[in-house]
Write an enzyme that holds these catalytic residues in place. Structure first.
Site, mmCIF file in Angstrom:
data_model
loop_
_atom_site.group_PDB
_atom_site.id
_atom_site.type_symbol
_atom_site.label_atom_id
_atom_site.label_comp_id
_atom_site.label_asym_id
_atom_site.label_seq_id
_atom_site.Cartn_x
_atom_site.Cartn_y
_atom_site.Cartn_z
ATOM 1 N N SER A 129 -65.855 74.910 -24.961
ATOM 2 C CA SER A 129 -67.178 75.364 -25.415
ATOM 3 C C SER A 129 -66.951 76.388 -26.526
ATOM 4 O O SER A 129 -65.871 76.974 -26.625
ATOM 5 C CB SER A 129 -67.907 76.034 -24.245
ATOM 6 O OG SER A 129 -69.038 76.739 -24.693
ATOM 7 N N ASP A 135 -63.474 64.313 -7.287
ATOM 8 C CA ASP A 135 -63.928 65.706 -7.278
ATOM 9 C C ASP A 135 -62.758 66.561 -7.747
ATOM 10 O O ASP A 135 -61.737 66.669 -7.058
ATOM 11 C CB ASP A 135 -64.348 66.100 -5.853
ATOM 12 C CG ASP A 135 -64.874 67.523 -5.796
ATOM 13 O OD1 ASP A 135 -64.613 68.317 -6.726
ATOM 14 O OD2 ASP A 135 -65.555 67.846 -4.791
ATOM 15 N N LYS A 157 -63.731 79.236 -19.707
ATOM 16 C CA LYS A 157 -63.430 78.400 -20.874
ATOM 17 C C LYS A 157 -62.330 79.025 -21.734
ATOM 18 O O LYS A 157 -61.519 78.302 -22.323
ATOM 19 C CB LYS A 157 -64.702 78.154 -21.695
ATOM 20 C CG LYS A 157 -65.729 77.266 -20.979
ATOM 21 C CD LYS A 157 -65.185 75.875 -20.660
ATOM 22 C CE LYS A 157 -66.270 74.904 -20.232
ATOM 23 N NZ LYS A 157 -65.729 73.574 -19.857
ATOM 24 N N TYR A 168 -68.557 82.434 -17.240
ATOM 25 C CA TYR A 168 -68.386 81.081 -17.808
ATOM 26 C C TYR A 168 -67.410 81.132 -18.980
ATOM 27 O O TYR A 168 -66.475 80.324 -19.067
ATOM 28 C CB TYR A 168 -69.748 80.525 -18.251
ATOM 29 C CG TYR A 168 -69.663 79.192 -18.947
ATOM 30 C CD1 TYR A 168 -69.282 78.050 -18.261
ATOM 31 C CD2 TYR A 168 -69.962 79.074 -20.310
ATOM 32 C CE1 TYR A 168 -69.193 76.824 -18.905
ATOM 33 C CE2 TYR A 168 -69.879 77.845 -20.956
ATOM 34 C CZ TYR A 168 -69.495 76.725 -20.251
ATOM 35 O OH TYR A 168 -69.408 75.515 -20.901
HETATM 36 P P1 NAP Z 1 -73.705 67.926 -17.175
HETATM 37 O O1 NAP Z 1 -74.720 66.961 -17.666
HETATM 38 O O2 NAP Z 1 -74.114 68.903 -16.089
HETATM 39 O O3 NAP Z 1 -72.416 67.132 -16.718
HETATM 40 C C1 NAP Z 1 -71.384 67.762 -16.017
HETATM 41 C C2 NAP Z 1 -70.568 66.705 -15.314
HETATM 42 O O4 NAP Z 1 -69.521 67.390 -14.575
HETATM 43 C C3 NAP Z 1 -71.384 65.892 -14.333
HETATM 44 O O5 NAP Z 1 -71.046 64.540 -14.490
HETATM 45 C C4 NAP Z 1 -70.911 66.413 -12.982
HETATM 46 O O6 NAP Z 1 -70.889 65.360 -12.062
HETATM 47 C C5 NAP Z 1 -69.483 66.787 -13.281
HETATM 48 N N1 NAP Z 1 -68.927 67.671 -12.265
HETATM 49 C C6 NAP Z 1 -69.396 68.869 -11.849
HETATM 50 N N2 NAP Z 1 -68.609 69.345 -10.863
HETATM 51 C C7 NAP Z 1 -67.633 68.409 -10.666
HETATM 52 C C8 NAP Z 1 -66.528 68.298 -9.801
HETATM 53 N N3 NAP Z 1 -66.253 69.248 -8.901
HETATM 54 N N4 NAP Z 1 -65.725 67.202 -9.889
HETATM 55 C C9 NAP Z 1 -65.989 66.222 -10.776
HETATM 56 N N5 NAP Z 1 -67.037 66.261 -11.623
HETATM 57 C C10 NAP Z 1 -67.843 67.345 -11.558
HETATM 58 O O7 NAP Z 1 -73.165 68.859 -18.355
HETATM 59 P P2 NAP Z 1 -72.522 68.515 -19.792
HETATM 60 O O8 NAP Z 1 -73.230 69.349 -20.764
HETATM 61 O O9 NAP Z 1 -72.402 67.063 -20.016
HETATM 62 O O10 NAP Z 1 -71.069 69.162 -19.595
HETATM 63 C C11 NAP Z 1 -69.883 68.506 -19.961
HETATM 64 C C12 NAP Z 1 -68.874 69.545 -20.440
HETATM 65 O O11 NAP Z 1 -69.382 70.158 -21.635
HETATM 66 C C13 NAP Z 1 -68.618 70.689 -19.453
HETATM 67 O O12 NAP Z 1 -67.234 70.966 -19.401
HETATM 68 C C14 NAP Z 1 -69.366 71.865 -20.066
HETATM 69 O O13 NAP Z 1 -68.789 73.102 -19.712
HETATM 70 C C15 NAP Z 1 -69.230 71.563 -21.544
HETATM 71 N N6 NAP Z 1 -70.234 72.213 -22.394
HETATM 72 C C16 NAP Z 1 -71.565 72.006 -22.163
HETATM 73 C C17 NAP Z 1 -72.497 72.656 -22.971
HETATM 74 C C18 NAP Z 1 -73.992 72.481 -22.761
HETATM 75 O O14 NAP Z 1 -74.778 73.287 -23.313
HETATM 76 N N7 NAP Z 1 -74.436 71.467 -22.050
HETATM 77 C C19 NAP Z 1 -72.055 73.511 -23.982
HETATM 78 C C20 NAP Z 1 -70.713 73.683 -24.197
HETATM 79 C C21 NAP Z 1 -69.797 73.029 -23.392
HETATM 80 P P3 NAP Z 1 -71.454 65.424 -10.569
HETATM 81 O O15 NAP Z 1 -72.053 66.802 -10.376
HETATM 82 O O16 NAP Z 1 -72.460 64.331 -10.508
HETATM 83 O O17 NAP Z 1 -70.269 65.170 -9.747
#
Ligand code: NAP
Length: 277
Positions: A127, A52, A144, A140
């Site tokens: 992002s 975490d 970032k 957010y």
């Molecule tokens: P996701 O499917 O929600 O995955 C996020 C991951 O972060 C999950 O595995 C979650 O795991 C983990 N997480 C959350 N809180 C945590 C904590 N306190 N400690 C450890 N792990 C934690 O979203 P994603 O889209 O793959 O996001 C990955 C990255 O891409 C993020 O940094 C996000 O900001 C970035 N991003 C996403 C988008 C989008 O549109 N999806 C766009 C731009 C950038 P658990 O909750 O199971 O622990």
């Protein structure tokens, strides 16, 4: 290209999960992590741990158990879609803990061994919002932007030690992200209802098309394996364009352009009291 020992945060879903699978298939020694080890138990990787990023003891435990890694991928992150006024302190703390302090903790834990060895790489998943701000994405985007600033300074600081830092910038990605938003109780934006509708329309007009987690993971794989990495890597030409729409214009020119794409509401009539939090 030598196989690398890679620690990835946030592998229970989305980009982190796709990245763990891809890097492991390519022969890298992947340590996949998520808050709960059970959420990564099914991954066919070298090691799976509970980590975490918001919990300093959890990070220290991981560092003790794992020792040195060649590459740290700070992927874990939470989103927030809320008017600046309506996000409460608890949600903001969780946002900054996860998106900013978390990666910094991981860096503090794993950078010293990279520095001492004279090699290593830190990949921070930011992002398009790390360089461009839209209504309702202020908090957010702030987190970032902070991650990008820290990554840029760190890149300069650790260059003499043979360690490289790169920031990866996806546009929208089809993952669990939108279902895990912080401040989800502000989905009724009260007086900001028309602003929220405008923000949604703006997003449809100016955002890059959504990518799959696998497409974004492929870009991160390249960032892990490349001989050298640049300061920032947008994950698609459209993500790069979305950033350039903002960074390629001065403030006034940018606002005129943006308000021309979708005109903002003149004077919202509002939707009642959004509540005080
Ligand atoms: P996701 O499917 O929600 O995955 C996020 C991951 O972060 C999950 O595995 C979650 O795991 C983990 N997480 C959350 N809180 C945590 C904590 N306190 N400690 C450890 N792990 C934690 O979203 P994603 O889209 O793959 O996001 C990955 C990255 O891409 C993020 O940094 C996000 O900001 C970035 N991003 C996403 C988008 C989008 O549109 N999806 C766009 C731009 C950038 P658990 O909750 O199971 O622990």
């Amino acid at each position: 290209m030598p196989n690398r020992r890679v620690l990835i945060t946030g592998c229970s879903s989305g980009v982190g999960r796709a990245l763990a699978v891809r890097l492991a298939r390519r022969g890298h020694e992947v340590i996949a992590s998520a808050r709960s080890a059970a959420a990564v138990a099914d991954l066919d990787v070298a090691d799976r741990i509970g980590l975490d990023v918001t919990d300093p003891e959890s990070v220290r435990r991981a560092a003790r158990r794992l020792g040195a890694v060649d590459v740290l991928v700070n992927n874990a992150g939470r989103g927030m879609r809320a008017p600046v006024e309506l996000a409460g302190d608890d949600d903001l703390r969780a946002l900054w803990e996860t998106n900013v302090l978390g990666p910094v903790r991981l860096i503090r834990a794993f950078l010293p061994a990279m520095r001492e060895r004279g090699s290593g790489r830190i990949v921070n998943v930011s992002s398009v919002a790390g360089r461009r701000v839209m209504p309702l994405t202020g908090h957010y985007a702030a987190s970032k932007h902070a991650l990008e600033a820290i990554g840029e300074a760190l890149r300069h600081e650790v260059r003499p030690f043979g360690v490289e830092v790169v920031t990866v910038e996806p546009g929208p990605v089809r993952t669990e992200f939108a279902r895990n938003l912080l401040a989800a109780d502000t989905t009724d934006p009260g007086p900001y209802r028309e602003v929220a509708e405008w923000a949604a329309e703006l997003g449809r007009a100016v955002n890059a098309p959504a990518q799959t987690a696998e497409e974004v993971a492929d870009v991160v794989v390249a960032a892990v394996e490349a001989e050298r990495v640049p300061l920032r890597i947008p994950t698609s030409p459209e993500a790069a364009r979305a950033i350039a729409d903002r960074t390629g214009r001065g403030d006034t020119e940018y606002e005129e352009w943006l308000y021309g794409v979708v005109p903002p509401p003149e004077r919202p009539t509002g939707g009642g009291d959004a509540g005080t939090r």
